[in-house]
Design an enzyme around this catalytic site. Structure first.
Site, PDB file in Angstrom:
ATOM      1  N   ASP A 101       9.608 -25.917  61.173  1.00  0.00           N
ATOM      2  CA  ASP A 101      10.987 -26.390  61.298  1.00  0.00           C
ATOM      3  C   ASP A 101      11.296 -26.946  62.688  1.00  0.00           C
ATOM      4  O   ASP A 101      11.824 -28.052  62.826  1.00  0.00           O
ATOM      5  CB  ASP A 101      11.978 -25.265  60.961  1.00  0.00           C
ATOM      6  CG  ASP A 101      11.739 -24.697  59.574  1.00  0.00           C
ATOM      7  OD1 ASP A 101      11.082 -25.383  58.770  1.00  0.00           O
ATOM      8  OD2 ASP A 101      12.182 -23.569  59.303  1.00  0.00           O
ATOM      9  N   LYS A 117      12.617 -26.117  52.435  1.00  0.00           N
ATOM     10  CA  LYS A 117      11.381 -26.033  53.212  1.00  0.00           C
ATOM     11  C   LYS A 117      10.375 -27.136  52.854  1.00  0.00           C
ATOM     12  O   LYS A 117       9.818 -27.786  53.733  1.00  0.00           O
ATOM     13  CB  LYS A 117      10.731 -24.665  52.976  1.00  0.00           C
ATOM     14  CG  LYS A 117       9.591 -24.359  53.917  1.00  0.00           C
ATOM     15  CD  LYS A 117      10.137 -23.841  55.201  1.00  0.00           C
ATOM     16  CE  LYS A 117       9.080 -23.545  56.218  1.00  0.00           C
ATOM     17  NZ  LYS A 117       9.670 -22.959  57.429  1.00  0.00           N
ATOM     18  N   CYS A 133      26.338 -23.152  32.146  1.00  0.00           N
ATOM     19  CA  CYS A 133      26.519 -21.736  31.856  1.00  0.00           C
ATOM     20  C   CYS A 133      27.916 -21.270  32.272  1.00  0.00           C
ATOM     21  O   CYS A 133      28.898 -21.702  31.689  1.00  0.00           O
ATOM     22  CB  CYS A 133      25.397 -20.932  32.529  1.00  0.00           C
ATOM     23  SG  CYS A 133      25.273 -19.258  31.913  1.00  0.00           S
ATOM     24  N   TYR A 134      28.042 -20.449  33.308  1.00  0.00           N
ATOM     25  CA  TYR A 134      29.364 -19.990  33.737  1.00  0.00           C
ATOM     26  C   TYR A 134      30.269 -21.184  34.064  1.00  0.00           C
ATOM     27  O   TYR A 134      31.479 -21.161  33.787  1.00  0.00           O
ATOM     28  CB  TYR A 134      29.213 -19.069  34.960  1.00  0.00           C
ATOM     29  CG  TYR A 134      30.522 -18.537  35.489  1.00  0.00           C
ATOM     30  CD1 TYR A 134      31.137 -17.438  34.893  1.00  0.00           C
ATOM     31  CD2 TYR A 134      31.144 -19.134  36.579  1.00  0.00           C
ATOM     32  CE1 TYR A 134      32.346 -16.951  35.381  1.00  0.00           C
ATOM     33  CE2 TYR A 134      32.352 -18.655  37.073  1.00  0.00           C
ATOM     34  CZ  TYR A 134      32.942 -17.551  36.470  1.00  0.00           C
ATOM     35  OH  TYR A 134      34.127 -17.079  36.947  1.00  0.00           O
ATOM     36  N   HIS A 155      20.221 -23.414  30.948  1.00  0.00           N
ATOM     37  CA  HIS A 155      19.959 -23.871  32.319  1.00  0.00           C
ATOM     38  C   HIS A 155      18.973 -25.051  32.336  1.00  0.00           C
ATOM     39  O   HIS A 155      17.775 -24.848  32.237  1.00  0.00           O
ATOM     40  CB  HIS A 155      19.405 -22.719  33.152  1.00  0.00           C
ATOM     41  CG  HIS A 155      20.440 -21.685  33.454  1.00  0.00           C
ATOM     42  ND1 HIS A 155      21.276 -21.761  34.547  1.00  0.00           N
ATOM     43  CD2 HIS A 155      20.811 -20.574  32.782  1.00  0.00           C
ATOM     44  CE1 HIS A 155      22.104 -20.740  34.548  1.00  0.00           C
ATOM     45  NE2 HIS A 155      21.842 -19.999  33.479  1.00  0.00           N
ATOM     46  N   GLU A 158      18.130 -26.735  34.822  1.00  0.00           N
ATOM     47  CA  GLU A 158      17.472 -26.852  36.127  1.00  0.00           C
ATOM     48  C   GLU A 158      16.171 -26.059  36.232  1.00  0.00           C
ATOM     49  O   GLU A 158      15.405 -26.245  37.170  1.00  0.00           O
ATOM     50  CB  GLU A 158      18.441 -26.433  37.252  1.00  0.00           C
ATOM     51  CG  GLU A 158      18.834 -24.949  37.285  1.00  0.00           C
ATOM     52  CD  GLU A 158      19.995 -24.588  36.359  1.00  0.00           C
ATOM     53  OE1 GLU A 158      20.222 -25.315  35.384  1.00  0.00           O
ATOM     54  OE2 GLU A 158      20.657 -23.565  36.603  1.00  0.00           O
ATOM     55  N   GLY A 182      26.924 -18.571  37.157  1.00  0.00           N
ATOM     56  CA  GLY A 182      27.374 -17.491  38.030  1.00  0.00           C
ATOM     57  C   GLY A 182      27.281 -16.171  37.296  1.00  0.00           C
ATOM     58  O   GLY A 182      27.189 -16.149  36.066  1.00  0.00           O
TER      59      GLY A 182
END
Ligand code: XMP
Length: 521
Positions: free
Chosen positions: A236, A377, A91-92, A178, A180, A64
């Site tokens: 979609d 998506k 992290c945060y 991070h 990710e 964050g």
């Protein structure tokens, strides 16, 4: 299934991601799913009762933008401790955990941002199979300077800060970097270790299991009722409608409205893809006369949007009323839409400005079915593949609700639409031919109200200008123009100027967003 809950239920093994506002939160969700464990993102203050109900196999606290000591900074830890669920703070997220556990967090002399190296100093399940020296991605101001009691330091960064910690007894872990993002090459392995070795997830989640569960849930929600869908031909709504059709069969009515400002052959393509699938469930309405009448004399972009949105609702409403059994409306809302329209998601939130059919379900007294609410998506595309939809449809560039009306600068007439459709079709055809189409995010032509002088044979011409636009973007909030090769642009230009009546000049838009937008209006 409803607009609050998507198709989530307690039966599915889920890792819960509590969002403290990081720009990477969605990426954490993606990575978990890619590893075969379903993930769900909720705001950092999601009620404990809901967490208990969800019964996640693990919890990840995202990064964050705040500092833990800032006034009003989101801090949550204490009520998670007693759940007995493994936690990974990133992290945060790590700093929040450490602060509440009694550790010390301090501001660094300078922000550490970008590539860094960490050295793993101790054995841990989190780093099982990971080399001792690792390049990682850092993005933080504060960091831990003293560990809370019972915690162990696992890794240190090359700038000397604590890079990973654990309290293995309670299954709590934290990383300052991070895992990710792709700039942390061992990130996948670290997340896999957390999910499988620490959370003991069984895994096996895939788009096929999503599809099966979604179908089951839709059946439960619908009962014997009828359901309607506004089919736009976009990815979609097409995937959502196809999924619901599997359950509802002819109790589904898919309404496709030709508003006159579609791409060339779009109406016939929708017919050819969906008629064999949906049979009588597909209702196509050519309302283009009404749309053109509404648009006559209008040049203002927002007015065009309002007119088109308003007319669409009138047409759709009339059709919906004819279908008396309908109690539900299918909408192709996807996960980023949900995040974007949420107000509590912190600074990572993005403001979405284009709502084409807002307010429709309330107006019609219908309940919403949103089977794609949990998907990104490209997951929607994957699901479309599972359902047998053609690749050409699934990989199509996005197209705005107000269609070519916002790509004709000035008044929208049938003649202008024809010119633009031809030019646009040539551009797209050449992009496909050259293999560029899948590599750009969105490409199209724009018709300008400017006339310029040209020469054709021995004759002077005085005709309109076509602007070509092609952009590369991840999220459409910022974009760069695509570096299309000159010979491709030359070919497109020559074909358009030579074959599209009314056009004698072609230009390429080399503006990024910002300061421009993707569309010209
Ligand atoms: P802009 O022009 O805002 O476009 O940079 C970003 C993305 O949104 C699409 N767009 C719209 N989509 N209704 C829509 O459904 C609209 O009114 C609308 N305006 C822009 C645009 O095509 C691009 O993908």
């Amino acid at each position: 299934m409803n607009s609050e809950g998507g198709i989530l239920n307690n039966r599915r093994e889920t890792v819960l991601i509590l969002d403290f506002g990081s720009q990477y939160t969605q990426l954490i969700a993606r990575r978990c799913r890619e590893e075969g464990v379903y993930s769900r993102v909720e705001s950092w203050d999601w009620p404990l009762a809901d967490i208990k109900k969800l019964d996640p196999v693990g919890i990840i606290l995202s990064g964050g933008p705040n500092s833990v000591y800032e006034e009003g900074a989101p801090v949550r830890w204490d009520d998670l401790v007693g759940l007995g669920v493994p936690v990974l703070g990133i992290c945060y997220g790590l700093q929040v955990m450490m602060l509440r556990e009694g550790g010390v967090i301090e501001a660094a002399h300078s922000r550490e941002y970008g590539r860094a190296k960490v050295t793993i100093q101790a054995e841990s399940r989190l780093f099982h199979g990971v080399d001792a020296e690792q390049p990682v991605w850092m993005s933080h101001g504060d960091h831990t300077t003293r560990l809370a009691d019972g915690w162990k330091q696992l890794a240190i960064s090359d700038s000397g800060i604590i890079a990973a910690v654990e309290d293995a007894r309670r299954n709590f872990y934290g990383v300052q970097f991070h895992p990710e993002v792709t700039h942390t090459p061992a990130g996948d392995k670290i997340l896999r270790n957390f999910l499988y070795d620490i959370c003991c997830a069984k895994g096996g989640w895939s788009m096929r299991s999503y599809s099966d569960e979604a179908i089951e849930q839709i059946a439960l929600s619908l009962g014997d009722n009828g359901v309607i869908c506004a089919l736009s031909g976009g990815v979609d709504s097409s995937v959502a409608a196809t999924l619901v059709h599997k359950v509802a069969g002819d109790r589904l009515r898919c309404v496709f409205v030709n508003n006159g400002v579609l791409r060339k052959n779009e109406a016939s393509e929708v017919e050819s893809i969906f008629r064999p699938r949906f049979k009588d469930s597909l209702i196509t309405i050519d309302a283009s006369d009404d749309f053109f009448a509404d648009l006559a004399g209008i040049s203002d972009p927002e007015q065009k949007r309002k007119k088109i949105g308003g007319r669409f609702i009138t047409v759709f409403e009339a059709e919906a009323k004819r279908f008396k059994d309908a109690k539900f409306l299918v909408q192709g809302t996807i996960y980023p839409d949900v995040i974007e329209s949420s107000s509590s998601k912190g600074p990572a939130k993005i403001i979405k400005s284009h709502h084409n059919v807002g307010g429709l379900p309330e107006k019609l007294g219908l309940k919403l079915i949103e089977p794609l609410r949990d998907l990104f998506k490209d997951e929607v595309r994957q699901l479309g593949r599972e359902l047998g939809l053609p690749e050409s449809m699934l990989m199509r560039h996005p197209f705005p609700g107000p269609g070519l009306a916002v790509r004709i600068i000035g008044e929208v007439t049938r003649d202008a639409v024809k010119i633009l459709q031809e030019a646009d079709a040539i551009f797209i055809e050449e992009l496909r031919e050259a293999g560029w189409y899948p590599h750009v995010s969105q490409a199209f032509a724009v018709l300008l109200p400017v006339k310029s002088v040209g020469v054709m044979g021995d004759n002077r011409t005085y005709e309109q200008v076509i602007a070509l636009r092609s952009v590369d973007t991840r999220d459409f909030m910022t974009a760069d123009f695509s570096p299309l090769p000159h010979d491709l642009l030359a070919k497109v230009s020559s074909r358009i100027a030579n074959t599209v009546r009314g056009v004698n000049r072609v230009v390429y838009d080399v503006t990024s967003k910002p300061p421009a937008t993707v569309e010209w209006e």
